[in-house]
Scaffold this active site. Structure first.
Site, PDB file in Angstrom:
ATOM      1  N   ILE A 261       5.726   1.393   2.666  1.00 44.72           N
ATOM      2  CA  ILE A 261       5.464   0.182   3.441  1.00 44.72           C
ATOM      3  C   ILE A 261       4.044   0.304   3.991  1.00 44.72           C
ATOM      4  CG2 ILE A 261       6.470   1.229   5.516  1.00 44.72           C
ATOM      5  CD1 ILE A 261       7.385  -1.519   6.389  1.00 44.72           C
ATOM      6  N   SER A 262       3.280  -0.783   3.935  1.00 47.25           N
ATOM      7  CA  SER A 262       1.883  -0.749   4.359  1.00 47.25           C
ATOM      8  C   SER A 262       1.750  -0.529   5.867  1.00 47.25           C
ATOM      9  CB  SER A 262       1.184  -2.056   3.993  1.00 47.25           C
ATOM     10  OG  SER A 262       1.023  -2.183   2.609  1.00 47.25           O
ATOM     11  N   PRO A 263       0.620   0.026   6.314  1.00 46.43           N
ATOM     12  CA  PRO A 263       0.353   0.121   7.753  1.00 46.43           C
ATOM     13  C   PRO A 263       0.334  -1.276   8.383  1.00 46.43           C
ATOM     14  CG  PRO A 263      -1.194   1.480   6.507  1.00 46.43           C
ATOM     15  CD  PRO A 263      -0.461   0.635   5.512  1.00 46.43           C
TER      16      PRO A 263
ATOM     17  N   GLN B 231       0.841  -1.178   0.000  1.00 47.89           N
ATOM     18  CA  GLN B 231       0.000   0.000   0.000  1.00 47.89           C
ATOM     19  C   GLN B 231       0.881   1.235   0.000  1.00 47.89           C
ATOM     20  OE1 GLN B 231      -2.169   1.022   3.491  1.00 47.89           O
ATOM     21  NE2 GLN B 231      -3.991   1.509   2.353  1.00 47.89           N
TER      22      GLN B 231
END
Length: 299
Positions: A87-89, A2
């Protein structure tokens, strides 16, 4: 993986400080910060699989973010990792991992290595992880990080994830962290019978996360929630039929009338809702539905 606009992210972090909202704690006690993140932002938001929670508590996210953002490594937010990617949560990573339902003997294909964090989370949960990154600089950096940290069952490949990894197929599970308009057929072909794909599908700025299960050669689709990932590039982007028009932006589903599931509980276009559900209401300002939230704090 994401993505978030770095400029908007920096503004958001600045506002967090100005408004007195929670910020990353100072100091190097990363384990305590991971524990707090998992308890307050992941487990409290509905992720229950104990193996997934353990992986989130033990995976050093600070090793997968640039040095300038290490202090925010255990804030539940997307962070820039270079090459206009993020970088995704942590909640998103944990949620997608739980929906994948990884087993100890699974061979998993990941599309979109990014910094390597999702692959690192999967590593202790499965037998082998095969991960593909189309941006060579990101992929090589992730490979070095994973090797340095001892993730020996993670195998990195530079290439177009649309094509999958046919030499290593079939895969028990496939997780896609970028959004194609349609599920790539090569991934369907490389999924074992009974296998699962977790994938965000849809338009450039409007997607839904699905779990696809292969049964008798057919794909059974289950809508999970609305989401927002960067588009899958390469062949998937070349084949995209519907592109956004920046000069003519359109508001989708300003109310809560459109849902993505048969039960009508998940509103389309509202990303990562927690403790909320669509409900019927006679006084809805538009149509017959509202969004009802639950909150432990009175008022």
């Amino acid at each position: 993986m994401q993505r978030a606009c770095p400029r908007l992210l920096l503004v958001g972090l600045a506002l967090t400080g100005l408004l007195g909202l929670p910020q990353a704690a100072a100091g190097p006690d990363y384990q305590a910060r991971r524990d707090r993140l998992v308890t307050e932002e992941i487990e409290a938001a509905g992720v229950k699989n104990p193996r997934v929670l353990k992986a989130m508590r033990t995976t050093p996210r600070h090793e997968f973010v640039p040095s300038g953002f290490v202090e925010y490594a255990y804030v539940d937010a997307a962070l820039p990792i270079g090459e206009r990617q993020t970088i995704s949560p942590p909640f998103v990573v944990a949620y997608m991992t739980e929906q994948l339902d990884p087993g100890p003997e699974d061979r998993v294909l990941e599309i979109g290595t990014g910094s390597g964090y999702q692959a690192a989370v999967l590593s202790p949960l499965v037998k082998e992880v095969y991960t593909i990154e189309i941006v060579e600089r990101l992929g090589r950096r992730a490979e070095r990080t994973l090797t340095r940290l001892g993730y020996d069952n993670v195998h990195v490949r530079i290439g177009d994830g649309y094509q999958g990894w046919p030499e290593q197929a079939p895969f028990d599970k496939i997780i896609v962290t970028c959004s194609p308009e349609k599920v790539p057929q090569p991934l369907v072909d490389q999924l074992a019978e009974g296998g699962v794909i977790i994938v965000p599908v849809g338009e450039r700025y409007r997607q839904n996360l699905y779990r696809l299960t292969k049964s008798d050669g057919q794909m059974r689709r289950e809508a999970l929630r609305a989401t927002l990932f960067v588009p899958m590039t390469g062949v998937a982007e070349q084949q995209r039929e519907k592109l956004p028009d920046p000069a003519e932006p359109t508001l989708y589903n300003g109310s809560f009338e459109q849902t993505i599931d048969e039960e009508g509980r998940i509103p389309s276009g509202w990303h990562y809702l927690r403790a909320a559900a669509v409900a019927e209401a006679s006084d809805a300002p538009d149509g017959s539905r509202v969004l009802r939230f639950e909150n432990l704090a009175p008022g």
